[in-house]
Write an enzyme that holds these catalytic residues in place. Structure first.
Site, PDB file in Angstrom:
ATOM      1  N   ARG A   1      -5.345   0.509  -6.587  1.00 16.94           N
ATOM      2  CA  ARG A   1      -4.091   1.129  -6.118  1.00 16.94           C
ATOM      3  C   ARG A   1      -3.635   2.270  -7.017  1.00 16.94           C
ATOM      4  O   ARG A   1      -2.947   3.181  -6.576  1.00 16.94           O
ATOM      5  CB  ARG A   1      -2.971   0.085  -6.056  1.00 16.94           C
ATOM      6  CG  ARG A   1      -3.191  -1.015  -5.041  1.00 16.94           C
ATOM      7  CD  ARG A   1      -1.891  -1.774  -4.799  1.00 16.94           C
ATOM      8  NE  ARG A   1      -2.085  -3.050  -4.119  1.00 16.94           N
ATOM      9  CZ  ARG A   1      -2.214  -3.196  -2.804  1.00 16.94           C
ATOM     10  NH1 ARG A   1      -2.172  -2.143  -2.022  1.00 16.94           N
ATOM     11  NH2 ARG A   1      -2.364  -4.389  -2.268  1.00 16.94           N
TER      12      ARG A   1
ATOM     13  N   ASP B   1      -4.595   1.759  10.866  1.00 20.57           N
ATOM     14  CA  ASP B   1      -5.986   1.449  11.193  1.00 20.57           C
ATOM     15  C   ASP B   1      -6.005   0.953  12.646  1.00 20.57           C
ATOM     16  O   ASP B   1      -5.940   1.749  13.581  1.00 20.57           O
ATOM     17  CB  ASP B   1      -6.444   0.414  10.155  1.00 20.57           C
ATOM     18  CG  ASP B   1      -7.885  -0.024  10.272  1.00 20.57           C
ATOM     19  OD1 ASP B   1      -8.642   0.550  11.050  1.00 20.57           O
ATOM     20  OD2 ASP B   1      -8.268  -0.967   9.560  1.00 20.57           O
TER      21      ASP B   1
ATOM     22  N   LYS C   1      -6.637   6.428  11.080  1.00 23.96           N
ATOM     23  CA  LYS C   1      -8.027   6.304  11.550  1.00 23.96           C
ATOM     24  C   LYS C   1      -8.024   6.310  13.085  1.00 23.96           C
ATOM     25  O   LYS C   1      -7.887   5.260  13.708  1.00 23.96           O
ATOM     26  CB  LYS C   1      -8.638   4.984  11.077  1.00 23.96           C
ATOM     27  CG  LYS C   1      -8.834   4.854   9.574  1.00 23.96           C
ATOM     28  CD  LYS C   1      -9.483   3.503   9.258  1.00 23.96           C
ATOM     29  CE  LYS C   1      -9.598   3.248   7.777  1.00 23.96           C
ATOM     30  NZ  LYS C   1     -10.001   1.856   7.483  1.00 23.96           N
TER      31      LYS C   1
ATOM     32  N   PHE D   1     -13.840   2.402   4.971  1.00 22.10           N
ATOM     33  CA  PHE D   1     -12.938   1.687   4.070  1.00 22.10           C
ATOM     34  C   PHE D   1     -12.673   2.548   2.839  1.00 22.10           C
ATOM     35  O   PHE D   1     -13.592   2.944   2.124  1.00 22.10           O
ATOM     36  CB  PHE D   1     -13.530   0.341   3.662  1.00 22.10           C
ATOM     37  CG  PHE D   1     -12.582  -0.469   2.826  1.00 22.10           C
ATOM     38  CD1 PHE D   1     -11.464  -1.064   3.397  1.00 22.10           C
ATOM     39  CD2 PHE D   1     -12.783  -0.616   1.460  1.00 22.10           C
ATOM     40  CE1 PHE D   1     -10.561  -1.794   2.628  1.00 22.10           C
ATOM     41  CE2 PHE D   1     -11.893  -1.351   0.684  1.00 22.10           C
ATOM     42  CZ  PHE D   1     -10.788  -1.938   1.278  1.00 22.10           C
TER      43      PHE D   1
ATOM     44  N   GLY E   1       0.764  -1.246   0.000  1.00 23.05           N
ATOM     45  CA  GLY E   1       0.000   0.000   0.000  1.00 23.05           C
ATOM     46  C   GLY E   1       0.790   1.290   0.000  1.00 23.05           C
ATOM     47  O   GLY E   1       0.354   2.282  -0.561  1.00 23.05           O
TER      48      GLY E   1
ATOM     49  N   GLU F   1       4.014   4.291   6.102  1.00 27.86           N
ATOM     50  CA  GLU F   1       2.781   3.519   5.962  1.00 27.86           C
ATOM     51  C   GLU F   1       1.764   4.281   5.134  1.00 27.86           C
ATOM     52  O   GLU F   1       1.710   5.509   5.184  1.00 27.86           O
ATOM     53  CB  GLU F   1       2.180   3.257   7.355  1.00 27.86           C
ATOM     54  CG  GLU F   1       2.541   1.922   7.950  1.00 27.86           C
ATOM     55  CD  GLU F   1       1.744   0.747   7.341  1.00 27.86           C
ATOM     56  OE1 GLU F   1       1.287   0.844   6.180  1.00 27.86           O
ATOM     57  OE2 GLU F   1       1.598  -0.256   8.037  1.00 27.86           O
ATOM     58  N   ASP F   2       0.944   3.557   4.397  1.00 28.04           N
ATOM     59  CA  ASP F   2      -0.163   4.190   3.683  1.00 28.04           C
ATOM     60  C   ASP F   2      -1.240   4.630   4.663  1.00 28.04           C
ATOM     61  O   ASP F   2      -1.731   5.737   4.628  1.00 28.04           O
ATOM     62  CB  ASP F   2      -0.741   3.248   2.620  1.00 28.04           C
ATOM     63  CG  ASP F   2      -1.044   1.852   3.160  1.00 28.04           C
ATOM     64  OD1 ASP F   2      -0.735   1.553   4.336  1.00 28.04           O
ATOM     65  OD2 ASP F   2      -1.577   1.031   2.390  1.00 28.04           O
TER      66      ASP F   2
HETATM   67  P1  5GP Z   1      -3.771  -2.154  10.751  1.00 30.80           P
HETATM   68  O1  5GP Z   1      -2.811  -3.287  10.895  1.00 30.80           O
HETATM   69  O2  5GP Z   1      -3.317  -0.840  11.355  1.00 30.80           O
HETATM   70  O3  5GP Z   1      -5.171  -2.537  11.195  1.00 30.80           O
HETATM   71  O4  5GP Z   1      -3.979  -1.899   9.218  1.00 30.80           O
HETATM   72  C1  5GP Z   1      -2.965  -1.533   8.441  1.00 30.80           C
HETATM   73  C2  5GP Z   1      -3.090  -2.048   7.026  1.00 30.80           C
HETATM   74  O5  5GP Z   1      -4.431  -2.467   6.696  1.00 30.80           O
HETATM   75  C3  5GP Z   1      -2.783  -0.915   6.101  1.00 30.80           C
HETATM   76  O6  5GP Z   1      -1.412  -0.838   5.855  1.00 30.80           O
HETATM   77  C4  5GP Z   1      -3.607  -1.277   4.884  1.00 30.80           C
HETATM   78  O7  5GP Z   1      -2.861  -2.151   4.086  1.00 30.80           O
HETATM   79  C5  5GP Z   1      -4.816  -1.972   5.437  1.00 30.80           C
HETATM   80  N1  5GP Z   1      -5.940  -1.027   5.599  1.00 30.80           N
HETATM   81  C6  5GP Z   1      -6.365  -0.438   6.746  1.00 30.80           C
HETATM   82  N2  5GP Z   1      -7.418   0.370   6.523  1.00 30.80           N
HETATM   83  C7  5GP Z   1      -7.659   0.312   5.186  1.00 30.80           C
HETATM   84  C8  5GP Z   1      -8.634   0.963   4.325  1.00 30.80           C
HETATM   85  O8  5GP Z   1      -9.489   1.760   4.710  1.00 30.80           O
HETATM   86  N3  5GP Z   1      -8.555   0.642   3.005  1.00 30.80           N
HETATM   87  C9  5GP Z   1      -7.640  -0.240   2.504  1.00 30.80           C
HETATM   88  N4  5GP Z   1      -7.678  -0.456   1.192  1.00 30.80           N
HETATM   89  N5  5GP Z   1      -6.704  -0.856   3.278  1.00 30.80           N
HETATM   90  C10 5GP Z   1      -6.727  -0.578   4.600  1.00 30.80           C
HETATM   91 MG    MG Z   2      -0.115  -0.981   4.489  1.00 32.24          MG
END
Ligand code: 5GP
Ligand code: MG
Length: 176
Positions: A166, A104, A132, A153, A46, A100-101
């Site tokens: 992407r 979450d 978020k 999302f 991402g 990081e993109d």
């Molecule tokens: P975490 O581990 O913090 O829950 O999530 C991180 C990863 O989940 C991000 O690097 C991304 O790849 C994916 N992710 C989290 N939220 C979103 C979202 O709203 N859309 C998309 N496409 N990917 C997400």
């Molecule tokens: Mg990611």
């Protein structure tokens, strides 16, 4: 509106807003890491677009590396973070900046934390394009945040829905 697989998405964050967020983060990184030869560690897939844009704006010496982690299936997290491609560079003693993109729940960051501790990295910071706050459950402070967004999302600008989206230059959110 656009369609990816079975879902519809509507425009949410414009190219200009993304650009402003990147410039803000890049300015902060230039200030914080001036003369420090940081290692930018992008989290694939991402973060590839954000990493490229923010690194282009960094003035001075820096190095670039990537790891590949994954936790998402479809539109939600599985809670289990898998390392798909690991580190191939010595990071001990370096100033590491995770790119990081989106952050979450923070599960992915926790896994990176574990990997970096094993590597003997004493101190590192995180720069994320999107954050978020309502979903974030960890104590680790995220120092550089581009844009805070609600717990929805999103796709585009590197972020996918089951592999698609992407390449979109603006960000869309799932249509409710
Ligand atoms: P975490 O581990 O913090 O829950 O999530 C991180 C990863 O989940 C991000 O690097 C991304 O790849 C994916 N992710 C989290 N939220 C979103 C979202 O709203 N859309 C998309 N496409 N990917 C997400
Ligand atoms: Mg990611």
């Amino acid at each position: 509106m656009i369609q990816l697989h079975d879902l519809q998405f509507e425009p949410f964050i414009s190219e200009a807003e993304i650009e402003n967020a990147i410039t803000k983060v890049a300015d902060q990184l230039n200030e914080e890491y001036h003369g420090k030869n940081p290692v930018f560690l992008g989290v694939l897939n991402g973060a590839f677009m954000f990493a490229s844009e923010v690194i282009k704006r960094f003035k001075g010496d820096c190095e670039v590396s990537f790891v590949k982690l994954g936790s998402y299936e479809g539109t939600s997290t599985t809670g289990v973070v898998k390392t798909l491609v690991g580190l191939n560079q010595q990071l001990k003693g370096r100033n590491v900046v995770i790119l990081e993109d989106i952050v979450d729940t923070g599960n992915t960051l926790e896994e990176i934390n574990r990997i970096l501790e094993l590597e003997g990295v004493e101190e590192y910071q995180v720069a994320t394009l999107f954050f978020k706050p309502e979903a974030y459950k960890k104590a680790f402070e995220i120092k550089f945040k581009g844009l805070e967004i609600p717990n929805k999302f999103i796709v585009g600008y590197g972020l996918d829905y089951d592999g698609l989206g992407r390449n979109l230059t603006q960000v869309y959110k799932r249509k409710e």
